[in-house]
Design an enzyme around this catalytic site. Structure first.
Site, mmCIF file in Angstrom:
data_model
loop_
_atom_site.group_PDB
_atom_site.id
_atom_site.type_symbol
_atom_site.label_atom_id
_atom_site.label_comp_id
_atom_site.label_asym_id
_atom_site.label_seq_id
_atom_site.Cartn_x
_atom_site.Cartn_y
_atom_site.Cartn_z
ATOM 1 N N CYS A 270 0.799 -1.241 0.000
ATOM 2 C CA CYS A 270 0.000 0.000 0.000
ATOM 3 C C CYS A 270 0.825 1.281 0.000
ATOM 4 C CB CYS A 270 -0.912 0.009 1.216
ATOM 5 S SG CYS A 270 -2.054 -1.375 1.233
HETATM 6 N N1 LIG Z 1 -2.530 -6.213 1.666
HETATM 7 C C1 LIG Z 1 -3.045 -5.222 2.341
HETATM 8 O O1 LIG Z 1 -2.742 -5.067 3.508
HETATM 9 C C2 LIG Z 1 -4.057 -4.255 1.725
HETATM 10 C C3 LIG Z 1 -4.699 -3.365 2.575
HETATM 11 C C4 LIG Z 1 -5.645 -2.490 2.058
HETATM 12 C C5 LIG Z 1 -5.913 -2.507 0.688
HETATM 13 N N2 LIG Z 1 -5.258 -3.377 -0.140
HETATM 14 C C6 LIG Z 1 -5.634 -3.357 -1.554
HETATM 15 O O2 LIG Z 1 -6.399 -4.505 -1.842
HETATM 16 C C7 LIG Z 1 -6.161 -4.953 -3.173
HETATM 17 C C8 LIG Z 1 -5.711 -6.407 -3.174
HETATM 18 O O3 LIG Z 1 -4.514 -6.499 -2.423
HETATM 19 P P1 LIG Z 1 -3.995 -7.840 -1.784
HETATM 20 O O4 LIG Z 1 -2.955 -7.428 -0.789
HETATM 21 O O5 LIG Z 1 -5.121 -8.691 -1.311
HETATM 22 O O6 LIG Z 1 -3.317 -8.519 -3.057
HETATM 23 P P2 LIG Z 1 -2.863 -10.053 -3.226
HETATM 24 O O7 LIG Z 1 -1.825 -10.061 -4.270
HETATM 25 O O8 LIG Z 1 -2.568 -10.643 -1.879
HETATM 26 O O9 LIG Z 1 -4.176 -10.772 -3.758
HETATM 27 C C9 LIG Z 1 -4.722 -10.542 -4.995
HETATM 28 C C10 LIG Z 1 -5.307 -11.846 -5.503
HETATM 29 O O10 LIG Z 1 -5.974 -11.574 -6.727
HETATM 30 C C11 LIG Z 1 -5.705 -12.633 -7.634
HETATM 31 N N3 LIG Z 1 -5.953 -12.120 -8.974
HETATM 32 C C12 LIG Z 1 -5.136 -11.413 -9.789
HETATM 33 N N4 LIG Z 1 -5.754 -11.103 -10.924
HETATM 34 C C13 LIG Z 1 -6.999 -11.610 -10.840
HETATM 35 C C14 LIG Z 1 -8.121 -11.624 -11.705
HETATM 36 N N5 LIG Z 1 -8.078 -10.996 -12.878
HETATM 37 N N6 LIG Z 1 -9.223 -12.264 -11.296
HETATM 38 C C15 LIG Z 1 -9.266 -12.873 -10.100
HETATM 39 N N7 LIG Z 1 -8.256 -12.910 -9.230
HETATM 40 C C16 LIG Z 1 -7.134 -12.267 -9.595
HETATM 41 C C17 LIG Z 1 -4.293 -13.041 -7.332
HETATM 42 O O11 LIG Z 1 -4.017 -14.360 -7.767
HETATM 43 C C18 LIG Z 1 -4.263 -12.923 -5.801
HETATM 44 O O12 LIG Z 1 -4.658 -14.120 -5.179
HETATM 45 C C19 LIG Z 1 -5.132 -3.980 -3.734
HETATM 46 O O13 LIG Z 1 -5.803 -2.970 -4.408
HETATM 47 C C20 LIG Z 1 -4.475 -3.404 -2.500
HETATM 48 O O14 LIG Z 1 -3.944 -2.127 -2.721
HETATM 49 C C21 LIG Z 1 -4.337 -4.250 0.358
#
Ligand SMILES: NC(=O)c1ccc[n+]([C@@H]2O[C@H](COP(=O)([O-])OP(=O)(O)OC[C@H]3O[C@@H](n4cnc5c(N)ncnc54)[C@H](O)[C@@H]3O)[C@@H](O)[C@H]2O)c1
Length: 437
Positions: A270
């Site tokens: 983030c």
């Molecule tokens: N990790 C954090 O602490 C956090 C906190 C707040 C917000 N976010 C936001 O949340 C969102 C996701 O982050 P995350 O940390 O969970 O990412 P991540 O990489 O852990 O998970 C994303 C998942 O999406 C899957 N994916 C990718 N493309 C895809 C598609 N086209 N269809 C279906 N699945 C797909 C991936 O295989 C993966 O499992 C981002 O926008 C991030 O900025 C993350």
């Protein structure tokens, strides 16, 4: 049955797209609230693991997936044609940066296309991925509306930012208040109704744009304040004043000050990324974002600052970085998690390697490196820690302050310590081999 009634009676099926750090705990929260859940991911290894009851995100607990499998009301799939099954679809796909620090919304737009192919009357779609204001309206809405279905009447669309803090014992998906902003009023009402079933406090805002911008403000606030203490660190170090003690002193003020701590650079999915979503979008409006960019510049300079400190410390002992044996402690970007995304430790390792150092790392949460977007796979394995192994390095570079580390043992046996986390502040005995950086 209409959607609101299905939500209130918890008969609605909740779908989550992207089962990572954000999507998986969210899916579990709705499952615990009694909903049937259907998870989607493009990664078949994740789907296979979850189906067989294995959870790949350790901080969520070993039994997270097996509990859901046993309870039923749980399915996961790579088949996006099944997107017509859930009544609510929550999008948690990545929103990274491209090569030139531009937003990469390809995951969001691809997902919106997937949903559009299956969209039916009576579905709620919510984007949770962090992004710049108007993404829900400009990227997702047109794709869904092209189906001929009308938002606010046939289906509903909202933005609700994820505020997950992986590894926190105090805060989790259920007790972190949730902002919800719809494309229109019926969408806000429907999304608030859904989240209220699983999350303790839900806060409606007047639009999707307010919710999108609020998330960016939260993360930019952190990036800017971290840059401020990183700058203070450099200034106070030149004056031979301990920045950690200064922060402890300042935080005794009961109002108007919130403590942030310096470090070797920004990490995680983030804080190093999200500010650039706003700076990029602001350019379209001809508005400068100097403050945000300055914070980025200061934070990006930190790994080099640390390496300079290390190099000077070795030099004062008649050694050079070239040929030195260096142990980096901590590969994860923050304590007590196994998440290495954007971790500054990789940049430190790369810089040391470029200078000809022989680098090892230890991280109890990351037994081996794996392929990463920016660094590929370094092919490294965490080396064991013991008094003898610590003593065998010319320098120990503390990058992450994991709780399991015994800093007294490290201080007692290391020849030289570069401490970027204030980890050794409480060790007793000799300190002349410790350099704060
Ligand atoms: N990790 C954090 O602490 C956090 C906190 C707040 C917000 N976010 C936001 O949340 C969102 C996701 O982050 P995350 O940390 O969970 O990412 P991540 O990489 O852990 O998970 C994303 C998942 O999406 C899957 N994916 C990718 N493309 C895809 C598609 N086209 N269809 C279906 N699945 C797909 C991936 O295989 C993966 O499992 C981002 O926008 C991030 O900025 C993350």
């Amino acid at each position: 049955m209409d959607l609101l009634k299905k939500i209130q009676s918890r008969d609605a099926v909740v779908g989550v797209i992207g089962l990572g750090y954000v999507g998986l705990p969210l899916l579990a929260a709705f499952h615990r609230a009694g909903f049937s859940v259907l998870g989607f991911d493009v990664d078949p290894t994740k789907i296979d693991a979850l189906r067989s009851g294995q959870n790949y995100l350790k901080h969520l607990g070993a039994t997270l997936a097996s509990d859901m499998v046993r309870a039923g009301r749980f399915d996961v799939t790579t088949d996006f044609a099944r997107l017509k099954e859930p009544d609510a679809i929550l999008i948690c796909v990545p929103t990274p940066l491209g090569k030139h620090l531009e937003p990469d919304l390809s995951y969001v737009s691809r997902t919106a296309d997937d949903i559009a192919r299956a969209l039916r009357v009576g579905q709620l779609v919510v984007l949770e991925s962090t992004t710049y204001p108007r993404t829900t309206r400009d990227i997702v809405l047109p794709r869904l509306s092209a189906t001929g279905l009308v938002c606010g009447r046939d289906y509903f669309l909202a933005f609700s930012p994820e505020r997950e803090n992986p590894g926190s014992r105090e805060f989790n998906t259920v007790n972190i208040p949730k902002l919800v902003g719809g494309i229109d009023e019926p969408s806000t009402t429907t999304a608030v109704a859904l989240y209220s079933q699983a999350i303790e406090k839900v806060i409606p805002v007047s639009s999707a744009e307010v919710a999108e911008a609020a998330k960016l403000l939260e993360n930019i606030y952190r990036a800017v304040n971290i840059a401020l203490v990183n700058e203070m660190k450099v200034v106070l170090d030149a004056m031979d004043i301990d920045v950690w003690e200064v922060i402890d002193a300042a935080r005794t003020k009961p109002f108007g000050f919130q403590a942030f701590y310096p470090g070797p650079g920004l990490g995680g999915h983030c804080i190093p990324i999200d500010p650039y979503y706003l700076t990029w979008k602001a350019r379209e409006y001809g508005v400068p974002t100097r403050f945000i960019e300055l914070a980025g510049e200061i934070n990006h300079r930190m790994p080099q600052y640390v390496i300079d400190k290390l190099s000077r410390a070795l030099n004062s002992r008649g050694q050079s970085v070239h040929g030195a044996k260096v142990l980096v402690m901590g590969l994860a970007y923050k304590p007590d998690v196994d998440d290495v995304r954007e971790s500054p430790s990789f940049e430190l390792i790369e810089k040391l390697d470029d200078l000809g150092a022989r680098v090892d790392y230890n991280d109890p949460h990351v037994p081996a490196t794996h392929r990463m977007r920016k660094y590929g796979d370094l092919g490294m394995k965490s080396v064991p820690l013991s008094p003898e192994s610590i003593a065998s390095y010319d320098a120990v570079l503390i990058a992450t302050n994991h709780k399991v580390y015994d800093w007294q043992m490290v201080a007692d046996h290391a020849k030289l310590i570069i401490d970027t986390r204030g980890a050794t502040r409480k060790v007793i005995g000799r300190r002349d081999h410790i350099v704060m950086a």
